[in-house]
Write a protein that holds these residues in place. Structure first.
Motif, PDB file in Angstrom:
ATOM      1  N   ALA A 176       0.791  -1.146   0.046  1.00 40.39           N
ATOM      2  CA  ALA A 176      -0.137  -0.124   0.118  1.00 40.39           C
ATOM      3  C   ALA A 176       0.997   1.210  -0.022  1.00 40.39           C
ATOM      4  CB  ALA A 176      -0.857   0.120   1.205  1.00 40.39           C
ATOM      5  N   GLU A 218       2.396   1.682  -3.439  1.00 40.82           N
ATOM      6  CA  GLU A 218       1.561   2.116  -4.456  1.00 40.82           C
ATOM      7  C   GLU A 218       1.191   3.561  -4.413  1.00 40.82           C
ATOM      8  OE1 GLU A 218       0.960   0.551  -7.153  1.00 40.82           O
ATOM      9  OE2 GLU A 218       1.966  -1.356  -6.801  1.00 40.82           O
ATOM     10  N   LEU A 219       0.964   3.972  -3.005  1.00 42.36           N
ATOM     11  CA  LEU A 219       0.213   5.217  -2.794  1.00 42.36           C
ATOM     12  C   LEU A 219       1.102   6.509  -2.566  1.00 42.36           C
ATOM     13  CD1 LEU A 219      -2.528   4.053  -0.372  1.00 42.36           C
ATOM     14  CD2 LEU A 219      -2.689   4.512  -2.631  1.00 42.36           C
ATOM     15  N   ARG A 220       2.653   5.960  -2.371  1.00 40.55           N
ATOM     16  CA  ARG A 220       3.650   7.309  -2.176  1.00 40.55           C
ATOM     17  C   ARG A 220       3.763   7.961  -3.163  1.00 40.55           C
ATOM     18  NH1 ARG A 220       7.310   3.857  -1.245  1.00 40.55           N
ATOM     19  NH2 ARG A 220       7.095   3.664   1.078  1.00 40.55           N
ATOM     20  N   PRO A 274       1.587   8.635  -6.012  1.00 41.63           N
ATOM     21  CA  PRO A 274       0.416   9.418  -6.356  1.00 41.63           C
ATOM     22  C   PRO A 274       0.151  10.441  -5.133  1.00 41.63           C
ATOM     23  CG  PRO A 274      -0.213   7.142  -6.809  1.00 41.63           C
ATOM     24  CD  PRO A 274       1.282   7.216  -5.971  1.00 41.63           C
ATOM     25  N   LEU A 275       0.487  10.447  -3.908  1.00 37.15           N
ATOM     26  CA  LEU A 275       0.382  11.225  -2.780  1.00 37.15           C
ATOM     27  C   LEU A 275       1.003  12.454  -2.960  1.00 37.15           C
ATOM     28  CD1 LEU A 275      -0.187   8.731   0.119  1.00 37.15           C
ATOM     29  CD2 LEU A 275      -2.003  10.419  -0.796  1.00 37.15           C
ATOM     30  N   MET A 302      -5.678   6.670  -7.232  1.00 39.81           N
ATOM     31  CA  MET A 302      -5.426   6.140  -5.805  1.00 39.81           C
ATOM     32  C   MET A 302      -6.700   5.150  -5.465  1.00 39.81           C
ATOM     33  SD  MET A 302      -3.272   8.841  -3.634  1.00 39.81           S
ATOM     34  CE  MET A 302      -4.337  10.051  -3.965  1.00 39.81           C
ATOM     35  N   LEU A 322      -5.953   2.091  -6.979  1.00 44.57           N
ATOM     36  CA  LEU A 322      -5.153   1.277  -6.354  1.00 44.57           C
ATOM     37  C   LEU A 322      -5.834   0.715  -4.899  1.00 44.57           C
ATOM     38  CD1 LEU A 322      -1.974   4.036  -6.788  1.00 44.57           C
ATOM     39  CD2 LEU A 322      -2.504   1.591  -7.867  1.00 44.57           C
ATOM     40  N   VAL A 323      -6.309   1.440  -4.338  1.00 38.75           N
ATOM     41  CA  VAL A 323      -6.785   0.846  -3.005  1.00 38.75           C
ATOM     42  C   VAL A 323      -7.597  -0.193  -3.137  1.00 38.75           C
ATOM     43  CG1 VAL A 323      -8.193   1.331  -1.217  1.00 38.75           C
ATOM     44  CG2 VAL A 323      -6.561   3.227  -1.842  1.00 38.75           C
ATOM     45  N   GLN A 350      -2.822  -2.813 -11.693  1.00 41.35           N
ATOM     46  CA  GLN A 350      -1.675  -2.704 -11.001  1.00 41.35           C
ATOM     47  C   GLN A 350      -0.515  -3.386 -11.629  1.00 41.35           C
ATOM     48  OE1 GLN A 350      -2.621  -4.384  -7.214  1.00 41.35           O
ATOM     49  NE2 GLN A 350      -0.746  -3.857  -6.079  1.00 41.35           N
TER      50      GLN A 350
END
Length: 448
Positions: free
Chosen positions: A220, A223-225, A227-228, A259, A262-263, A322
């Protein structure tokens, strides 16, 4: 895959506690059974000795007789029972005086002292029946004695004594007790080992769940780093320049949607791994899914070139998207930064091929790069491995295997790395007119 050390320590303490509890319970049960067995054996041996010595005394008391106060002992010389006991003797107490020994045959043991003989006579007269007791002879050996009365009319005129040596029975009983102690000790140790093994097996699912939880959190974050970080940059850019705020807001909304997908993919994977969810495979256009997945990657203008041929596979759109993003991001991270040539993505016949123009992959490392326990770091002319989590390609292989496909890596002709995601191509039957793609929820029609 790493697991929280504190959680592992707690599980290990719980395993030790379960092992100790299992061993202690087994020990209590075995000791109790051993005590019962030893007690029963002791009583059984005592009863056997009593029955033997009393039977001899009573049989010999019937072999002799008294006639008008005269004791006839001749039969004892011919009776085999007289020599079957450790000691055989006949007592009389003429005129109420001191107890006298009228006949005796010893097989190694000695008669009791005068006080002991007097006790045997007095107790037999009092009981009016065979009397049993344990006392030491003059040689100090403890012996089991039986005193049976010989009747002269209505009075006891004599007493026949027989004895049994307790030493052999005691030794045999002690041997049994030692074997019980040794056996119980061995069984307790065996039960402790079995308990440790069983507790370890019972902890294994918990450790696996912890590992999956740690892997899920790492994936998580992985994958999210990006985009955030991009959303933050967009928002700061829009705040710094009001003229760019609408474009920044639109880009931020696109990234938030990205995102969200992704989640959803991460949650789907977590549910599948834990067994709480099932993978639903639907026919979809792999070429369109790849195009959309690449378009959603931020700041890649001019860095990725996509060539596609229409191809249909059966799969989960979120998981496949993904995997594709991870393939492209891996190529951008390790190839595009070291070359002016773009990353090339080709889609055909159920296969996604991603090529970069970086240093390539050493042959010895082409399998290890898909291991979630290593981090890829390219150095020199090959791929070196360091510490950490290399989740990108590990996720790609997991998704490929989940869909019945493969993921592999090799060195591209002319240099650079070439990573392939191959899936079984779906051949629609006559009734299949629609397939899923990554677009329009994600539904699209194949051209007819």
């Amino acid at each position: 895959m790493t697991v929280d050390g504190r959680a592992v320590a707690r599980l290990r303490r719980l395993r030790r506690s379960m092992t100790l509890l299992y061993a202690a319970t087994s020990a209590v049960c075995l000791i109790t059974l051993a005590f019962i067995a030893a007690t029963i054996d002791g009583r059984s041996r005592a009863d056997s000795v009593d029955a033997q010595v009393a039977g001899h005394a009573e049989a010999l008391s019937r072999a002799v007789w008294m006639d008008q106060g005269i004791l006839h002992l001749d039969p004892l010389s011919e009776d085999e029972l007289a020599g079957a006991s450790a000691v055989t003797a006949v007592l009389q107490r003429p005129g109420g005086g001191q107890v006298q020994v009228r006949w005796v045959r010893s097989a190694g043991a000695a008669l009791p002292s005068a006080a002991g003989l007097d006790l045997l006579w007095t107790s037999t007269v009092r009981e009016q029946d065979t009397f049993l007791t344990t006392m030491a002879g003059r040689d100090g050996r403890r012996t089991r004695w039986a005193a049976a009365p010989v009747w002269d009319a209505d009075d006891i005129g004599a007493v026949v004594l027989t004895a049994a040596d307790l030493a052999p029975e005691k030794k045999s009983h002690e041997t049994l007790v030692r074997w019980l102690v040794v056996g119980c000790t061995g069984l307790v140790l065996a039960s402790a080992a079995a308990g440790h093994l069983l507790s370890g097996r019972s902890m294994r699912p918990a450790l696996q769940e912890l590992g999956r939880q740690e892997q899920f959190l790492a994936e998580a974050a992985h994958e999210l780093r990006a985009p955030l970080a991009t959303v933050r940059l967009m928002m700061e850019d829009g705040r710094a320049s009001p003229a760019r705020a609408p474009a920044a807001m639109a880009e931020a909304v696109r990234l938030v949607d990205h995102m969200g997908r992704l989640v959803s993919g991460l949650l789907t994977r977590a549910r599948i791994q834990t067994g709480t969810g099932q993978l639903v495979l639907t026919p979809l256009r792999l070429d369109q899914l790849v195009e959309q997945a690449v378009e959603e990657l931020p700041h890649i203008a001019g860095q990725v070139v996509v060539h596609t041929t229409p191809t249909i596979v059966r799969g989960d759109p979120d998981l496949l998207a993904q995997a594709v993003r991870n393939l492209v991001e891996n190529a951008l991270r390790h190839g595009a930064t070291q070359s002016t040539l773009p990353v090339e993505v080709d889609v055909a016949s159920g296969t996604v091929t991603v090529r970069d123009h970086g240093p390539g992959i050493a042959p010895a490392e082409r399998e290890r790069i898909f291991d979630s326990r290593v981090t890829c770091g390219r150095e020199g002319n090959g791929l070196g491995l360091g510490l950490g989590l290399g989740l990108g390609l590990a996720i790609v292989r997991w998704v490929a295997e989940l869909h019945g496909g493969t993921a592999d890596a090799t060195t591209a002709p002319g240099g650079g790395a070439l990573v392939r995601l191959s899936l079984p191509e779906h051949q629609p039957g006559p009734s299949h007119h629609h397939v899923s793609s990554s677009r329009h929820d994600p539904l699209d029609r194949l051209p007819t």
